[in-house]
Design a protein around this motif. Structure first.
Motif, mmCIF file in Angstrom:
data_model
loop_
_atom_site.group_PDB
_atom_site.id
_atom_site.type_symbol
_atom_site.label_atom_id
_atom_site.label_comp_id
_atom_site.label_asym_id
_atom_site.label_seq_id
_atom_site.Cartn_x
_atom_site.Cartn_y
_atom_site.Cartn_z
ATOM 1 N N LEU A 121 -5.236 -1.086 -2.208
ATOM 2 C CA LEU A 121 -4.293 -0.338 -1.384
ATOM 3 C C LEU A 121 -5.012 0.179 -0.138
ATOM 4 O O LEU A 121 -6.233 0.086 -0.030
ATOM 5 N N TRP B 4 -6.898 1.831 -4.908
ATOM 6 C CA TRP B 4 -6.740 0.581 -5.630
ATOM 7 C C TRP B 4 -5.791 0.736 -6.803
ATOM 8 O O TRP B 4 -5.449 1.839 -7.223
ATOM 9 N N LEU B 5 -5.358 -0.415 -7.339
ATOM 10 C CA LEU B 5 -4.496 -0.489 -8.514
ATOM 11 C C LEU B 5 -5.177 -1.442 -9.487
ATOM 12 O O LEU B 5 -5.462 -2.589 -9.134
ATOM 13 N N ARG C 186 -3.886 3.775 -11.013
ATOM 14 C CA ARG C 186 -3.785 3.820 -9.560
ATOM 15 C C ARG C 186 -4.621 4.984 -9.063
ATOM 16 O O ARG C 186 -4.502 6.095 -9.556
ATOM 17 N N ARG C 187 -5.479 4.726 -8.075
ATOM 18 C CA ARG C 187 -6.313 5.784 -7.515
ATOM 19 C C ARG C 187 -6.221 5.731 -6.015
ATOM 20 O O ARG C 187 -6.281 4.666 -5.415
ATOM 21 N N GLU C 188 -6.081 6.904 -5.428
ATOM 22 C CA GLU C 188 -6.064 7.029 -3.978
ATOM 23 C C GLU C 188 -6.870 8.258 -3.590
ATOM 24 O O GLU C 188 -6.929 9.229 -4.332
ATOM 25 N N ASN D 95 2.333 4.566 -2.734
ATOM 26 C CA ASN D 95 3.199 4.371 -3.887
ATOM 27 C C ASN D 95 4.046 3.110 -3.697
ATOM 28 O O ASN D 95 4.215 2.317 -4.620
ATOM 29 N N ALA E 202 1.838 0.057 -4.197
ATOM 30 C CA ALA E 202 1.552 -0.152 -5.617
ATOM 31 C C ALA E 202 2.759 -0.761 -6.322
ATOM 32 O O ALA E 202 2.620 -1.683 -7.133
#
Length: 113
Positions: A60, A64-65, A74-76, A95, A98
């Motif tokens: 992302l 990443w997903l 999912r991390r941002e 979002n 993802a």
């Protein structure tokens, strides 16, 4: 004053201690038998050649997903200096990215079958 305490320890734990490794675990006292025993924690190896059990689904803009056997992760990460309004807008954008990646993944699986 010195006290001698007898503790049951597995041979594998003793071998690790002889190598000079730290052994983390828990020490128990069985009130019925009166024996003390040490149980080492069993953790996954982080040695060279260790392969993580996750697969990256999508990269992302701000994170990443990834997927494991049982989870979708999912991390941002955002810089604080952007301010709350921009961060929330980027969260919505991430979002959506993802969700699109998940939809593409499902369609690819259906077309493969």
């Amino acid at each position: 004053m010195e006290a001698i305490i007898k503790i049951k320890v597995d041979e594998s734990v003793v071998a690790r201690m002889r190598k000079g490794e730290f052994v983390q675990g828990s020490l128990h006292f069985d009130k019925w038998t009166g024996e003390k025993s040490f149980t080492a924690y069993s953790r996954k190896s982080k040695e060279p050649g260790y392969v993580p059990t996750y697969k990256t689904i999508a990269e992302l803009d701000n994170g990443w997903l990834k997927e494991t056997k049982t989870l979708i992760i999912r991390r941002e990460a955002f810089q604080k200096r952007l301010g709350a309004a921009r961060i929330m807008a980027q969260m919505d954008c991430g979002n959506k990215q993802a969700k699109d990646a998940m939809i593409d993944r499902e369609f690819d699986m259906i077309e493969f079958l």
